[in-house]
Design a protein around this motif. Structure first.
Motif, PDB file in Angstrom:
ATOM      1  N   LEU A   8      54.985  45.632  56.977  1.00  0.00           N
ATOM      2  CA  LEU A   8      54.967  45.482  55.416  1.00  0.00           C
ATOM      3  C   LEU A   8      54.201  46.440  54.623  1.00  0.00           C
ATOM      4  N   CYS A   9      53.531  47.351  55.440  1.00  0.00           N
ATOM      5  CA  CYS A   9      52.649  48.457  54.780  1.00  0.00           C
ATOM      6  C   CYS A   9      53.668  49.311  54.085  1.00  0.00           C
ATOM      7  N   GLY A  10      54.882  49.122  54.279  1.00  0.00           N
ATOM      8  CA  GLY A  10      55.818  49.805  53.465  1.00  0.00           C
ATOM      9  C   GLY A  10      55.728  49.744  51.932  1.00  0.00           C
ATOM     10  N   LEU A  11      55.092  48.423  51.595  1.00  0.00           N
ATOM     11  CA  LEU A  11      54.942  48.102  50.313  1.00  0.00           C
ATOM     12  C   LEU A  11      54.240  48.953  49.485  1.00  0.00           C
ATOM     13  N   LEU A  12      53.401  49.702  50.063  1.00  0.00           N
ATOM     14  CA  LEU A  12      52.368  50.523  49.322  1.00  0.00           C
ATOM     15  C   LEU A  12      52.830  51.567  48.309  1.00  0.00           C
ATOM     16  N   MET A  13      54.285  51.907  48.591  1.00  0.00           N
ATOM     17  CA  MET A  13      54.782  52.755  47.708  1.00  0.00           C
ATOM     18  C   MET A  13      55.148  52.065  46.426  1.00  0.00           C
ATOM     19  N   LEU A  14      55.489  50.797  46.655  1.00  0.00           N
ATOM     20  CA  LEU A  14      56.283  49.863  45.659  1.00  0.00           C
ATOM     21  C   LEU A  14      55.301  49.182  44.891  1.00  0.00           C
ATOM     22  N   THR A  15      54.097  48.873  45.179  1.00  0.00           N
ATOM     23  CA  THR A  15      53.178  48.311  44.498  1.00  0.00           C
ATOM     24  C   THR A  15      52.194  49.076  43.867  1.00  0.00           C
ATOM     25  N   SER A  16      51.898  50.331  44.248  1.00  0.00           N
ATOM     26  CA  SER A  16      50.832  51.288  43.800  1.00  0.00           C
ATOM     27  C   SER A  16      50.789  51.402  42.135  1.00  0.00           C
ATOM     28  N   LEU A  45      55.150  36.839  54.968  1.00  0.00           N
ATOM     29  CA  LEU A  45      54.000  37.039  55.353  1.00  0.00           C
ATOM     30  C   LEU A  45      52.914  37.432  54.022  1.00  0.00           C
ATOM     31  N   PRO A  46      51.702  36.888  54.135  1.00  0.00           N
ATOM     32  CA  PRO A  46      50.580  37.429  53.101  1.00  0.00           C
ATOM     33  C   PRO A  46      50.202  38.844  53.239  1.00  0.00           C
ATOM     34  N   VAL A  47      50.030  39.591  51.997  1.00  0.00           N
ATOM     35  CA  VAL A  47      49.565  40.918  51.971  1.00  0.00           C
ATOM     36  C   VAL A  47      48.721  40.964  50.945  1.00  0.00           C
ATOM     37  N   PRO A  48      47.288  41.603  51.178  1.00  0.00           N
ATOM     38  CA  PRO A  48      46.557  41.907  50.054  1.00  0.00           C
ATOM     39  C   PRO A  48      47.005  43.086  49.208  1.00  0.00           C
ATOM     40  N   LEU A  49      46.542  42.827  47.730  1.00  0.00           N
ATOM     41  CA  LEU A  49      46.931  43.967  46.837  1.00  0.00           C
ATOM     42  C   LEU A  49      45.548  44.315  46.283  1.00  0.00           C
ATOM     43  N   ILE A  50      45.234  45.385  46.623  1.00  0.00           N
ATOM     44  CA  ILE A  50      43.583  45.981  46.290  1.00  0.00           C
ATOM     45  C   ILE A  50      43.980  47.403  45.911  1.00  0.00           C
ATOM     46  N   ASN A  51      43.655  47.885  44.254  1.00  0.00           N
ATOM     47  CA  ASN A  51      43.902  48.862  43.904  1.00  0.00           C
ATOM     48  C   ASN A  51      42.441  49.559  43.434  1.00  0.00           C
ATOM     49  N   TYR A  52      41.961  50.517  43.916  1.00  0.00           N
ATOM     50  CA  TYR A  52      40.683  50.898  43.446  1.00  0.00           C
ATOM     51  C   TYR A  52      40.419  52.379  43.345  1.00  0.00           C
ATOM     52  N   GLU A  53      39.844  53.162  42.379  1.00  0.00           N
ATOM     53  CA  GLU A  53      39.723  54.489  42.145  1.00  0.00           C
ATOM     54  C   GLU A  53      38.116  54.772  41.914  1.00  0.00           C
ATOM     55  N   ASP A  56      37.944  61.483  42.294  1.00  0.00           N
ATOM     56  CA  ASP A  56      39.271  61.536  43.031  1.00  0.00           C
ATOM     57  C   ASP A  56      39.589  60.705  44.208  1.00  0.00           C
ATOM     58  N   PHE A  57      38.856  59.839  44.676  1.00  0.00           N
ATOM     59  CA  PHE A  57      39.130  58.984  45.739  1.00  0.00           C
ATOM     60  C   PHE A  57      39.926  57.651  45.436  1.00  0.00           C
ATOM     61  N   TYR A  58      40.764  57.209  46.088  1.00  0.00           N
ATOM     62  CA  TYR A  58      41.479  55.906  45.829  1.00  0.00           C
ATOM     63  C   TYR A  58      41.888  55.046  46.836  1.00  0.00           C
ATOM     64  N   ILE A  59      42.143  53.838  46.753  1.00  0.00           N
ATOM     65  CA  ILE A  59      42.603  52.985  47.775  1.00  0.00           C
ATOM     66  C   ILE A  59      43.807  52.231  46.989  1.00  0.00           C
ATOM     67  N   HIS A  60      45.057  52.329  47.335  1.00  0.00           N
ATOM     68  CA  HIS A  60      46.044  51.673  47.129  1.00  0.00           C
ATOM     69  C   HIS A  60      46.725  50.626  48.131  1.00  0.00           C
ATOM     70  N   SER A  61      46.281  49.280  47.934  1.00  0.00           N
ATOM     71  CA  SER A  61      46.652  48.358  48.919  1.00  0.00           C
ATOM     72  C   SER A  61      45.781  48.798  50.295  1.00  0.00           C
TER      73      SER A  61
END
Length: 246
Positions: A8-16, A45-53, A56-61
């Motif tokens: 399910l990590c493939g959702l990173l591109m879809l939800t960022s 399955l449950p998946v966390p959605l965390i977006n943080y910048e 220049d550093f970021y976390i997308h899920s």
């Protein structure tokens, strides 16, 4: 068919794309994935959605990255995150599939570039496994076209995906020893080129809350479809959830 939580990590591109109004948002989603393996049991399955910048550093899920360059029209970043495939023999209902070796998750690292135009965005990426599992390399290029109507953003897209032979052999190949155990055909796939389509939706409920969903369907390349591990001609990923912009 049962799907590994790690696919399910493939959702990173879809939800960022959900990082719209804030440098930090958090939420959760439910996801269903079909990697195309034969006779796997279905699981939601449950998946966390965390977006943080921060700068220049970021976390997308589950993906972390660093912008090498960005402005209103273009950005280029280094990125690292989990891959999209894992195979556990016990998850299969097929007696032959149960005899195959386990395929572990790869940690993919590389570059991602977004080029924004008046009619849409060109997203390009190239990553290689740094975990020593598959040792493979993948690349993708996709065209995304956001359509806005008030608080709703619909983003259809289509793309092309390339996987090298090392990546494909690890996740879809059948070794000689596996063939003897399972009765499946010994198979060593080469490089693959495949097409994908996706549709994402983002709805801003109010100043803080948003809803998001996405679906992506990818055609499995011909060299992959010839593997006895494969039960269908494509893979799919669906995710839907909600988040809060702080």
């Amino acid at each position: 068919m049962k799907y590994s939580t790690l696919t399910l990590c493939g959702l990173l591109m879809l939800t960022s794309f959900a990082v719209q109004a804030s440098n930090f948002s958090a939420g959760g989603a439910l996801a269903v994935s079909d990697p195309g393996y034969r006779n796997m049991r279905t699981e939601v399955l449950p998946v966390p959605l965390i977006n943080y910048e921060y700068g220049d550093f970021y976390i997308h899920s589950l993906n972390a990255g660093y912008y090498l360059f960005r402005n209103s029209e273009n950005d280029l970043s280094l990125t690292t995150g989990p891959g999209t495939l894992r195979y556990t023999p016990s998850d299969s209902d097929d007696s032959r599939m149960k005899q195959l070796d386990k395929r572990r998750l790869s940690v993919m690292s590389g570059i991602t570039m977004n080029n924004r135009f008046s009619l849409g965005t060109l997203r390009s990426s190239a990553t290689t496994d740094i975990s020593g599992n598959s040792g493979g390399t993948t690349a993708e290029m996709a065209w995304l076209c956001p359509l806005r109507s008030g608080s709703l953003v619909l983003t259809p897209g289509f793309g092309v995906n390339w996987h090298d032979s090392q990546y494909n052999r690890y996740y879809y190949g059948i070794s000689a020893s596996e063939a003897r155990r399972s009765g499946m055909r010994h198979y060593s796939p080469g490089d693959s080129l495949a097409f994908s389509m996706e549709l994402s939706a983002y709805y801003q409920v109010n100043k803080n809350w948003y809803l998001t969903s996405s679906v992506k369907a990818t055609e499995l390349g011909g060299t992959i479809r010839e593997s006895d591990m494969v039960g269908s001609g494509g893979s799919t990923l669906f995710v839907a959830g909600a988040g809060y912009n702080f």
